[in-house]
Design a protein around this motif. Sequence first.
Motif, PDB file in Angstrom:
ATOM      1  N   LYS A 299      11.731   9.639  -6.616  1.00  0.00           N
ATOM      2  CA  LYS A 299      12.172  10.078  -5.282  1.00  0.00           C
ATOM      3  C   LYS A 299      11.608   9.132  -4.217  1.00  0.00           C
ATOM      4  O   LYS A 299      11.439   9.526  -3.064  1.00  0.00           O
ATOM      5  CB  LYS A 299      11.788  11.545  -5.032  1.00  0.00           C
ATOM      6  CG  LYS A 299      10.341  11.903  -5.286  1.00  0.00           C
ATOM      7  CD  LYS A 299      10.118  13.402  -5.048  1.00  0.00           C
ATOM      8  CE  LYS A 299       8.665  13.790  -5.306  1.00  0.00           C
ATOM      9  NZ  LYS A 299       8.360  15.166  -5.035  1.00  0.00           N
ATOM     10  N   ASP A 300      11.304   7.911  -4.646  1.00  0.00           N
ATOM     11  CA  ASP A 300      10.761   6.884  -3.738  1.00  0.00           C
ATOM     12  C   ASP A 300       9.602   7.435  -2.914  1.00  0.00           C
ATOM     13  O   ASP A 300       9.470   7.129  -1.732  1.00  0.00           O
ATOM     14  CB  ASP A 300      11.864   6.312  -2.827  1.00  0.00           C
ATOM     15  CG  ASP A 300      12.843   5.466  -3.619  1.00  0.00           C
ATOM     16  OD1 ASP A 300      12.459   4.930  -4.689  1.00  0.00           O
ATOM     17  OD2 ASP A 300      14.014   5.362  -3.197  1.00  0.00           O
ATOM     18  N   TRP A 301       8.765   8.250  -3.551  1.00  0.00           N
ATOM     19  CA  TRP A 301       7.597   8.843  -2.874  1.00  0.00           C
ATOM     20  C   TRP A 301       6.379   7.971  -3.115  1.00  0.00           C
ATOM     21  O   TRP A 301       6.020   7.665  -4.244  1.00  0.00           O
ATOM     22  CB  TRP A 301       7.332  10.247  -3.412  1.00  0.00           C
ATOM     23  CG  TRP A 301       6.158  10.907  -2.751  1.00  0.00           C
ATOM     24  CD1 TRP A 301       6.165  11.622  -1.603  1.00  0.00           C
ATOM     25  CD2 TRP A 301       4.792  10.912  -3.217  1.00  0.00           C
ATOM     26  NE1 TRP A 301       4.898  12.070  -1.304  1.00  0.00           N
ATOM     27  CE2 TRP A 301       4.039  11.645  -2.277  1.00  0.00           C
ATOM     28  CE3 TRP A 301       4.132  10.359  -4.316  1.00  0.00           C
ATOM     29  CZ2 TRP A 301       2.659  11.848  -2.399  1.00  0.00           C
ATOM     30  CZ3 TRP A 301       2.764  10.547  -4.446  1.00  0.00           C
ATOM     31  CH2 TRP A 301       2.053  11.290  -3.493  1.00  0.00           C
ATOM     32  N   ARG A 302       5.769   7.579  -2.011  1.00  0.00           N
ATOM     33  CA  ARG A 302       4.649   6.655  -2.067  1.00  0.00           C
ATOM     34  C   ARG A 302       3.362   7.397  -1.727  1.00  0.00           C
ATOM     35  O   ARG A 302       3.287   8.066  -0.694  1.00  0.00           O
ATOM     36  CB  ARG A 302       4.905   5.569  -1.019  1.00  0.00           C
ATOM     37  CG  ARG A 302       4.301   4.248  -1.265  1.00  0.00           C
ATOM     38  CD  ARG A 302       4.805   3.271  -0.214  1.00  0.00           C
ATOM     39  NE  ARG A 302       6.086   2.684  -0.569  1.00  0.00           N
ATOM     40  CZ  ARG A 302       6.252   1.756  -1.492  1.00  0.00           C
ATOM     41  NH1 ARG A 302       5.219   1.293  -2.142  1.00  0.00           N
ATOM     42  NH2 ARG A 302       7.449   1.278  -1.769  1.00  0.00           N
ATOM     43  N   ASN A 303       2.377   7.306  -2.582  1.00  0.00           N
ATOM     44  CA  ASN A 303       1.070   7.887  -2.287  1.00  0.00           C
ATOM     45  C   ASN A 303       0.307   7.024  -1.283  1.00  0.00           C
ATOM     46  O   ASN A 303      -0.319   7.510  -0.353  1.00  0.00           O
ATOM     47  CB  ASN A 303       0.264   7.984  -3.602  1.00  0.00           C
ATOM     48  CG  ASN A 303      -1.142   8.452  -3.389  1.00  0.00           C
ATOM     49  OD1 ASN A 303      -1.368   9.559  -2.929  1.00  0.00           O
ATOM     50  ND2 ASN A 303      -2.098   7.599  -3.676  1.00  0.00           N
ATOM     51  N   ASN A 304       0.416   5.704  -1.483  1.00  0.00           N
ATOM     52  CA  ASN A 304      -0.413   4.759  -0.732  1.00  0.00           C
ATOM     53  C   ASN A 304       0.335   4.274   0.497  1.00  0.00           C
ATOM     54  O   ASN A 304       0.910   3.192   0.503  1.00  0.00           O
ATOM     55  CB  ASN A 304      -0.755   3.586  -1.667  1.00  0.00           C
ATOM     56  CG  ASN A 304      -2.002   2.860  -1.217  1.00  0.00           C
ATOM     57  OD1 ASN A 304      -2.471   3.040  -0.102  1.00  0.00           O
ATOM     58  ND2 ASN A 304      -2.537   2.024  -2.077  1.00  0.00           N
ATOM     59  N   THR A 305       0.352   5.105   1.561  1.00  0.00           N
ATOM     60  CA  THR A 305       1.117   4.729   2.760  1.00  0.00           C
ATOM     61  C   THR A 305       0.278   3.953   3.770  1.00  0.00           C
ATOM     62  O   THR A 305       0.805   3.203   4.561  1.00  0.00           O
ATOM     63  CB  THR A 305       1.648   5.977   3.475  1.00  0.00           C
ATOM     64  OG1 THR A 305       0.530   6.815   3.782  1.00  0.00           O
ATOM     65  CG2 THR A 305       2.626   6.738   2.610  1.00  0.00           C
ATOM     66  N   TRP A 306      -1.023   4.197   3.769  1.00  0.00           N
ATOM     67  CA  TRP A 306      -1.957   3.416   4.593  1.00  0.00           C
ATOM     68  C   TRP A 306      -1.690   3.517   6.088  1.00  0.00           C
ATOM     69  O   TRP A 306      -2.231   2.771   6.869  1.00  0.00           O
ATOM     70  CB  TRP A 306      -1.847   1.946   4.192  1.00  0.00           C
ATOM     71  CG  TRP A 306      -3.105   1.380   3.649  1.00  0.00           C
ATOM     72  CD1 TRP A 306      -4.171   2.050   3.157  1.00  0.00           C
ATOM     73  CD2 TRP A 306      -3.432  -0.001   3.556  1.00  0.00           C
ATOM     74  NE1 TRP A 306      -5.127   1.171   2.735  1.00  0.00           N
ATOM     75  CE2 TRP A 306      -4.697  -0.089   2.965  1.00  0.00           C
ATOM     76  CE3 TRP A 306      -2.772  -1.175   3.901  1.00  0.00           C
ATOM     77  CZ2 TRP A 306      -5.329  -1.310   2.716  1.00  0.00           C
ATOM     78  CZ3 TRP A 306      -3.384  -2.381   3.650  1.00  0.00           C
ATOM     79  CH2 TRP A 306      -4.658  -2.444   3.064  1.00  0.00           C
TER      80      TRP A 306
END
Length: 323
Positions: A299-306
């Motif tokens: 789902k193009d979910w990124r943990n590392n958004t910073w």
Amino acid sequence: MAAIAAKVPTLTLNDGRQFPIVGLGTYEAPPGVVENVVRVAVDAGYRHFDCADFYENEHEVGRALRDAIREGKVTRDQLFITTKVWPNWHGRGRPTLSVQRSLKNLGLPYVDLLLIHWPTPFKQVDNDFYPQDASGQVLFDESIQLVDVWKEFEQIKRDGLTRSIGVSNFNSEQIADLIKNSSTVPAVNQVECHPYLSQEKLLEWCRQRGIHLTAYSPLARTGTAEEKNTTSPLDIPLIKELAAKYGVSPAAICIKWQTQRGVAVIPKSATKERIVSNINIFHFNLTDGEVKAINGLNKDWRNNTWSQFGINKSKNWPFNIPF
Ligand SMILES: NC(=O)c1ccc[n+]([C@@H]2O[C@H](COP(=O)([O-])OP(=O)(O)OC[C@H]3O[C@@H](n4cnc5c(N)ncnc54)[C@H](OP(=O)(O)O)[C@@H]3O)[C@@H](O)[C@H]2O)c1
């Protein structure tokens, strides 16, 4: 009884070097703990260790690896050690200083792979990984060209401080620019990748150019995912079903999925049973249909958004284009 050390297959990098497909992540493996973690990992069969100056524990990782060599458990040639250059070390001459510091901390004359950690050059200061203004926004040095950092990496390789060079958190356009303006195609692009972020387009783009992907945060850093209101990938029903089917942990399914797609993978654990089980994944194979079904969880979910440091305001922020 001691566990039998896993035998880990290798990928061949575009410079001919062998790259063990599973390695140990060492981020947030705290000083005082990480030395023992690395010893356990060597005994479990890990030969690939993912390090960085930024993790501030290379001293201990290096001590454990040197001990393992001294004790005859491994030879240096069997190890594959990665380190990275943080964005406050991108200015002219500074990548060399950064790798020299890593080598001093590791107590080794060379690493196997040196990565540009992020493509977002910060203000060039020595003693602060996050140079910030008064409101907590990171300060950039937008005059630094990534291709100049890359050309210094080529020189570092020629000087023998690393065997291979690559990038991390780069998008396809940033890599294309390096390829166009230098004589070395990166051997590796290390990016966040897990069932919620399958990176299929970037994987295919890199594959066509002979670049291997390494999946970081392959478990989406489980706890953090929950804090961000996303179920841990280890709790996804499909992952749990497959774990039950093959008699392994949900983490093992996430790791095996990566290796079957030809993606190198570097789970981090500081827990002995997990360190062992995360690498003991070569006695079973997911079916093609199961690999596709896990791809379908994307789902193009990124943990590392910073974004908390405003790093996404850099002109080099890599995640403004689809891949
Ligand atoms: N290039 C980059 O910008 C970048 C960014 C992030 C990470 N990395 C690299 O990638 C490595 C891995 O990523 P990560 O550390 O972010 O996250 P991760 O490997 O996705 O997750 C680590 C977390 O998962 C837990 N865990 C590990 N094995 C498990 C298992 N079998 N069952 C249940 N939980 C398990 C660990 O707990 P315990 O330790 O308590 O067992 C830890 O809390 C890092 O260590 C680092 O080397 C690179």
